[in-house]
Design a protein around this motif. Sequence first.
Motif, short mmCIF file in Angstrom:
data_model
loop_
_atom_site.label_atom_id
_atom_site.label_comp_id
_atom_site.label_asym_id
_atom_site.label_seq_id
_atom_site.Cartn_x
_atom_site.Cartn_y
_atom_site.Cartn_z
N LEU A 182 2.23 -5.51 4.60
CA LEU A 182 1.22 -5.93 3.63
C LEU A 182 0.41 -7.06 4.25
O LEU A 182 0.97 -8.03 4.76
N THR B 290 -2.86 -9.68 3.53
CA THR B 290 -3.78 -10.25 2.55
C THR B 290 -4.80 -11.11 3.28
O THR B 290 -4.50 -11.71 4.33
N PRO C 187 -4.96 -6.41 -1.61
CA PRO C 187 -4.58 -6.57 -0.21
C PRO C 187 -5.61 -5.96 0.72
O PRO C 187 -6.34 -5.03 0.36
N MET D 278 -2.07 -2.01 3.14
CA MET D 278 -0.67 -1.69 2.81
C MET D 278 -0.26 -0.47 3.62
O MET D 278 -1.00 0.52 3.68
N SER E 193 4.78 1.35 1.98
CA SER E 193 4.58 0.60 0.75
C SER E 193 3.49 1.21 -0.12
O SER E 193 2.99 0.56 -1.03
N LEU F 6 3.70 1.17 -3.93
CA LEU F 6 3.86 -0.15 -4.52
C LEU F 6 2.97 -0.29 -5.75
O LEU F 6 1.75 -0.13 -5.68
N TYR G 219 1.31 -2.33 -9.10
CA TYR G 219 0.63 -3.62 -9.18
C TYR G 219 1.61 -4.75 -9.52
O TYR G 219 1.54 -5.82 -8.91
N LYS H 189 4.74 -5.02 -8.73
CA LYS H 189 5.51 -5.31 -7.52
C LYS H 189 4.64 -6.02 -6.50
O LYS H 189 5.10 -6.94 -5.78
N TYR H 190 3.37 -5.58 -6.41
CA TYR H 190 2.46 -6.27 -5.49
C TYR H 190 2.29 -7.72 -5.89
O TYR H 190 2.24 -8.62 -5.04
N GLU H 191 2.22 -7.98 -7.21
CA GLU H 191 2.07 -9.35 -7.68
C GLU H 191 3.28 -10.19 -7.29
O GLU H 191 3.16 -11.36 -6.95
N LEU I 106 5.10 -9.76 -4.60
CA LEU I 106 4.96 -10.06 -3.18
C LEU I 106 3.85 -11.06 -2.92
O LEU I 106 3.95 -11.92 -2.04
N ARG I 107 2.75 -10.94 -3.68
CA ARG I 107 1.64 -11.88 -3.47
C ARG I 107 2.09 -13.30 -3.82
O ARG I 107 1.71 -14.26 -3.16
#
Length: 496
Positions: A91, A93, A101, A104, A108, A111, A113, A115-117, A119-120
Motif C-alpha cells: 500500500l 500513500t 491510496p 494497492m 490487497s 481491501l 474502505y 480496513k483501508y482506514e 491501515l491509513r
Amino acid sequence: MDTIRTRLTTWFASAVAVILAGFTVAVFLSRRSALYSELDRRIESEAELTAGILAGVARAGGTVVRTDAAGRLVLAQELSATLEAVPDFLLITASEKDSFPLFMSIDSGGLTYPKYEQLRKVIVSAQGRRVEGTIRLDPDGQRLRYIVRPLGSEVATGGAVLVGVRPETAELGLEQTFSTFLLILPFGVLAAYAIGSLVARRALRPVDQITNEVREITDGTGLHRRLPTSMVKDELGRLADTLNQMISRLERSFTALRRFTADASHELKTPLTVLKAGVERALTTPKMPPESLAPLEEAMDEINRMTELVDALLTLARADEGLVRLHQEPVDLRALILETEETGELLAEPAGIVVSADAPVDPVIVPVDGSRIRQLVMNLLTNAVKYTPAGGRVRLWLERDDGRVRFGVSDTGVGIAPGDLPHIFDRFWRADSARTRTGERPGVGLGLAICKWIAEAHGGTIDVQSRPGRGTTFSVTLPAGSAEAASAPPSTPAPQ
C-alpha cells in the motif's frame, strides 16, 4: 507402583516425556521466531525496494504520480505494472491527509474502505517514522504483519509505503511441525517406558536375587547360607557384604544360644532326676505326717513340670542342631489315632469331656516316625482336653486328601483370639488370658512348637482355625509317601 522397578520405569518414561515436550516447545518457539524474523526481513526488503524504485524514478525525472479519470492521484502506469510483481500486501500513500491510496497491490485488492482506514491510521500514527507490528483487520478478520517505510520528499511529502504479509503462511509450517512432534511424542514415551523397564529389570536383578536368598533364610536353620557377592563393589555389592556380616553374627548368636539350651537342658536332667527320686522316696515313707505330704506333692508337681520343660527344650535344641533323626517306616495312622483316642478318654474322663475318633475303615499306611507322630497327636489332644470346659467334646479325625493324608484334633473349647493365632506356634508363647482354665495344670508353651517341628520334619504342615467361644481345630497335612512304602507291612509305634 508397588515395586521399585515400576517406579523407576515410570519416572524414566515421565522424564523422557517431559524432555520431549520441552524439546518440542523449544523447537516450536525457535522455529516460530526464525519464521517471523524471515517474514520481517522479507517485508522490510520489499519496502526498501519499493521506496528505492519510486525514488529512482523521481530522481531520473520520470513520472511517478498521475491523475486518473476520477481526478485522483495514482502511480504512473509503468510503476504500477512493476510493483504488481510484489507478492505481498503493498500500500502506497501520497500524503497523511490523502483519503485514497496511490497504489494497492493485487494481494490487497479486496481491501474494503474500513480496513483501508485502519491501515491509513497506522501510517498516520507512524508520523514519518519507520514502524513495524501486527494488526488484525476487523475484530474477526485476518492478521497482518506489516512495516511502514516513509517516502522521501522527492517522491511525495508525507507519503509512505506499507508492506504486509499474512502470518498464516508461516504458521502453517509451524502447525505441521507441531503436529509431527505430537505424533512422535507417544511413540517416544512408549519406547522410553520399554527401555526404562528393561534397564530397571537388569539393574534390579541382583536385588531380586538377594531378596530370594534372604527369604529362604527364615529361621536359624538356614543361617549357614551366604548371599552371592559380585566382584564389582557397587551399592548392591556393599549391601550383600553387609547382610552377610549380619547373618554371620546371627549365626554365631543362634549357635551359642542352641548350645547353651542343649547343655543347660542336659545338665538339668540329672539333678531333676535325683530330686524326683528323693521326693518319691519321701512320699513312700511310712508314717509320713500329713502336714509334710502336701509340700512334697507340690514339689513333685513342680519337678514333673520342670522335667517336661527340660525334655521339650532338649528336643527342640537337638532339632535345631539337626541332631534328631526320624526313624521313618510304614505306620498305620488309623490304628495310631484309635489308640490315642483310648488314652484321651482316660485324660478327659475326670473333666467330663467326651473324646471320639473319626477315621476311615481301611488302614492308612504312611511312612513316618510313629513315635513322633504319636507325640504330635498327644500334644494336640492334651491341649484340647485342657482348654475344653466340662461337658465339651474333643474329636480326633483322619482322612485322605488328594494324594496326602490329613489328621487333626477339634474341640469345643474356649477358642483362640484372632490376634493370637499368628503366635500360637511360637516358643514359650501362651495366650493365658483366653486359653488358661483355673485349676488345670499349666503348660510350658513348647508343645505346639514341637508339633510344628514334627510336622515340618516329615515334609508336612500344621494349621489352626479357631473362633473364641466356638472351639479350635488343629490340622496336620502329610505327604502320603511312595507306593512301595504304603504296601509294606505297617507297624504301630510303642506308647511313650
